[in-house]
Design an enzyme around this catalytic site. Sequence first.
Site, PDB file in Angstrom:
ATOM      1  N   ASP A 135       0.826  -1.211   0.000  1.00 43.47           N
ATOM      2  CA  ASP A 135       0.000   0.000   0.000  1.00 43.47           C
ATOM      3  C   ASP A 135       0.859   1.260   0.000  1.00 43.47           C
ATOM      4  O   ASP A 135       1.983   1.266   0.512  1.00 43.47           O
ATOM      5  CB  ASP A 135      -0.912   0.030   1.233  1.00 43.47           C
ATOM      6  CG  ASP A 135      -1.956  -1.071   1.219  1.00 43.47           C
ATOM      7  OD1 ASP A 135      -2.193  -1.639   0.140  1.00 43.47           O
ATOM      8  OD2 ASP A 135      -2.523  -1.348   2.293  1.00 43.47           O
ATOM      9  N   LYS A 136       0.298   2.328  -0.520  1.00 36.70           N
ATOM     10  CA  LYS A 136       1.001   3.609  -0.631  1.00 36.70           C
ATOM     11  C   LYS A 136       1.638   4.032   0.687  1.00 36.70           C
ATOM     12  O   LYS A 136       2.805   4.427   0.736  1.00 36.70           O
ATOM     13  CB  LYS A 136       0.024   4.687  -1.112  1.00 36.70           C
ATOM     14  CG  LYS A 136       0.624   6.090  -1.168  1.00 36.70           C
ATOM     15  CD  LYS A 136      -0.408   7.112  -1.614  1.00 36.70           C
ATOM     16  CE  LYS A 136       0.173   8.511  -1.605  1.00 36.70           C
ATOM     17  NZ  LYS A 136      -0.832   9.534  -2.028  1.00 36.70           N
TER      18      LYS A 136
END
Length: 303
Positions: A135-136
């Site tokens: 995830d970012k």
Amino acid sequence: MNINIDKDQENIRLDIFIESKIQELSRSRIKALIDERMILVNNKIQKPSYKTKENDLIEITIPELKEISAKPENIQLDIVYEDKDIIVINKPKGLVTHPAPGSEDGTLVNALMYHCKDLSGIGGSLRPGIVHRIDKNTTGLLVVAKNDIAHHDLAKQISEKTAKRFYKAIVIGNFSEDEGIINKPIGRNSKDRKKMAIAVDGRDAITHWKVLERFGRFTLLELELKTGRTHQIRVHLSHIKHGIIGDDVYGPDVKISVNLQGQALHAYKLVLKHPVSKEEMTFLAEEPQEFKKLLDYVRKNHK
């Protein structure tokens, strides 16, 4: 687009049936649409291997595709290991793995394209070399394939669970046990398509957790992914009421005197076999400073 299944259309794999009806959709695209709840059978998600039955109602929604392309960008990478077949990156917080609508540049893929002359083409033009994602706002280790042989082998290791991915997380609350397993299926949130949720008709998702340190109000966990669903660790921990600190989507609303930019979740260890030499390799990535500051804070204030 709605399709009603007749008697003579029974017992056909869902993905094969849809491919025969909408030839511009590839099998991989159909699978992606199923994962995104864009293809439903009788208003439920079914696996691509689902066999059609008479009177089934298949609902297909095909979102408009925005043309985007990945271009090389000179973005600094924290390279943990590299050879002619693979490259292991310690991804910083805020870096998106690959281009997508709304995040069309400044991604890990853009950086990799600048750094590497060759990347596996299996992931397509927007995901060259990408075998798995982070995830970012999660930091840590991610392996990238430089050629198709490496990509096939690494993907198989992840699919067969011989590659092992370990995370550390700082979560709310304490645990009565020292370790456990969360085995709950995950699918798209029916009320918010940008979010994931525990869903009866979702895909199997298994996370193993282990207590590393207790702080009274908070706990430091080690987590091992047994499957790799979108937002899996974050959704699973939220479900058992131990959300990750700093997670503004699934986490708890907790006031902390540490300025966090995203969740306290770090992919710190990756164990795999080299796709060519077959040597077992273990990679480690130290927690980022922000994670360490939060850890110091809870140690001092919540013992």
